[in-house]
Design an enzyme around this catalytic site. Sequence first.
Site, PDB file in Angstrom:
ATOM      1  N   GLN A 111       0.853  -1.208   0.000  1.00  0.00           N
ATOM      2  CA  GLN A 111       0.000   0.000   0.000  1.00  0.00           C
ATOM      3  C   GLN A 111       0.878   1.242   0.000  1.00  0.00           C
ATOM      4  OE1 GLN A 111      -2.653   0.509   3.366  1.00  0.00           O
ATOM      5  NE2 GLN A 111      -3.862   2.060   2.313  1.00  0.00           N
ATOM      6  N   HIS A 117      -8.476   2.126  -1.019  1.00  0.00           N
ATOM      7  CA  HIS A 117      -8.844   2.105  -2.437  1.00  0.00           C
ATOM      8  C   HIS A 117      -8.874   0.671  -2.943  1.00  0.00           C
ATOM      9  CE1 HIS A 117      -4.459   2.603  -2.102  1.00  0.00           C
ATOM     10  NE2 HIS A 117      -4.363   1.867  -3.186  1.00  0.00           N
TER      11      HIS A 117
HETATM   12  P1  5GP Z   1      -1.349   1.158  -3.767  1.00  0.00           P
HETATM   13  O1  5GP Z   1       0.059   0.716  -4.050  1.00  0.00           O
HETATM   14  O2  5GP Z   1      -1.417   2.112  -2.600  1.00  0.00           O
HETATM   15  O3  5GP Z   1      -2.297   0.009  -3.644  1.00  0.00           O
HETATM   16  O4  5GP Z   1      -1.822   1.920  -5.063  1.00  0.00           O
HETATM   17  C1  5GP Z   1      -1.860   3.303  -5.193  1.00  0.00           C
HETATM   18  C2  5GP Z   1      -2.144   3.609  -6.636  1.00  0.00           C
HETATM   19  O5  5GP Z   1      -2.463   4.978  -6.758  1.00  0.00           O
HETATM   20  C3  5GP Z   1      -0.970   3.327  -7.560  1.00  0.00           C
HETATM   21  O6  5GP Z   1      -1.348   2.383  -8.543  1.00  0.00           O
HETATM   22  C4  5GP Z   1      -0.635   4.685  -8.167  1.00  0.00           C
HETATM   23  O7  5GP Z   1      -0.282   4.616  -9.515  1.00  0.00           O
HETATM   24  C5  5GP Z   1      -1.924   5.467  -7.959  1.00  0.00           C
HETATM   25  N1  5GP Z   1      -1.723   6.888  -7.784  1.00  0.00           N
HETATM   26  C6  5GP Z   1      -0.846   7.486  -6.937  1.00  0.00           C
HETATM   27  N2  5GP Z   1      -0.943   8.824  -7.036  1.00  0.00           N
HETATM   28  C7  5GP Z   1      -1.904   9.075  -7.959  1.00  0.00           C
HETATM   29  C8  5GP Z   1      -2.443  10.292  -8.487  1.00  0.00           C
HETATM   30  O8  5GP Z   1      -2.042  11.398  -8.142  1.00  0.00           O
HETATM   31  N3  5GP Z   1      -3.401  10.160  -9.429  1.00  0.00           N
HETATM   32  C9  5GP Z   1      -3.872   8.952  -9.844  1.00  0.00           C
HETATM   33  N4  5GP Z   1      -4.824   8.947 -10.774  1.00  0.00           N
HETATM   34  N5  5GP Z   1      -3.376   7.789  -9.364  1.00  0.00           N
HETATM   35  C10 5GP Z   1      -2.397   7.861  -8.432  1.00  0.00           C
END
Ligand code: 5GP
Length: 166
Positions: A111, A117
Site C-alpha cells: 500500500q 482504495h
Molecule cells: P497502492 O500501491 O497504494 O495500492 O496503489 C496506489 C495507486 O495509486 C498506484 O497504482 C498509483 O499509480 C496510484 N496513484 C498514486 N498517485 C496518484 C495520483 O495522483 N493520481 C492517480 N490517478 N493515481 C495515483
Amino acid sequence: MGIVDKMNNLSSDGSTHDDCIFCKIVKKEIPARIIDENEYAMAFLDVNPISNGHVVVIPKKHYSNLMVCDNDEILYETMKMVRHVAKILDASKLQPWGFNYLSNQGEMAGQAVRHWHVHVIPKYMKGEGFQFSSIPSKDMEDLDDVYEILKTGKAKQAKMEEKAKK
Ligand code: 5GP
Ligand code: ZN
C-alpha cells in the site's frame, strides 16, 4: 491491537488527510480522469496503470484502509462503484477478458497511498497486467493448526508444548 494495526502504525508515513493525494483528488485540488462519482465514492484512472483501463475506486471520506472503515453505507457504496466500473470497462471497446480486484493494506502488502482504495485491473492476456504470484511463506503452520488458532484463539496444545521445548 491486531498485528495488522501494529504494522500499519509502525509503517505510518505520518500522512494526514491534508496531505493525502486521494483526498486532494476528491477535493478537485489535483486533476484526475474521473470515471464515476457520487456523494460517497469516486473512481478514476490510475495515473500509473498496470493495464488499459486500470481504475482506482475510493470512498470520498478518508479511511486509511478497509479495516478501519466503520461505515457500512460507505463500504457498500464503494464496492457498488467497483462493480459499476467493472461493468463500464466490460462493456467498453477496451474489451477485457477478466478483472483483478485488489486492495493493498499496509506498506508490507504494497500500500503506497494510505487512503482505502480498490484497484479494478482489466485483464487482457495471461502473463500480462496484474500477476497473482503465490510464494508460500517460509514458516507455514499445519492447516489444522491455523484453523484451530483462528477458531479458538489458541494454538494446539501439542504445538505449544513443542514450541515450549525449543
Ligand atoms: P497502492 O500501491 O497504494 O495500492 O496503489 C496506489 C495507486 O495509486 C498506484 O497504482 C498509483 O499509480 C496510484 N496513484 C498514486 N498517485 C496518484 C495520483 O495522483 N493520481 C492517480 N490517478 N493515481 C495515483
Ligand atoms: Zn485521503
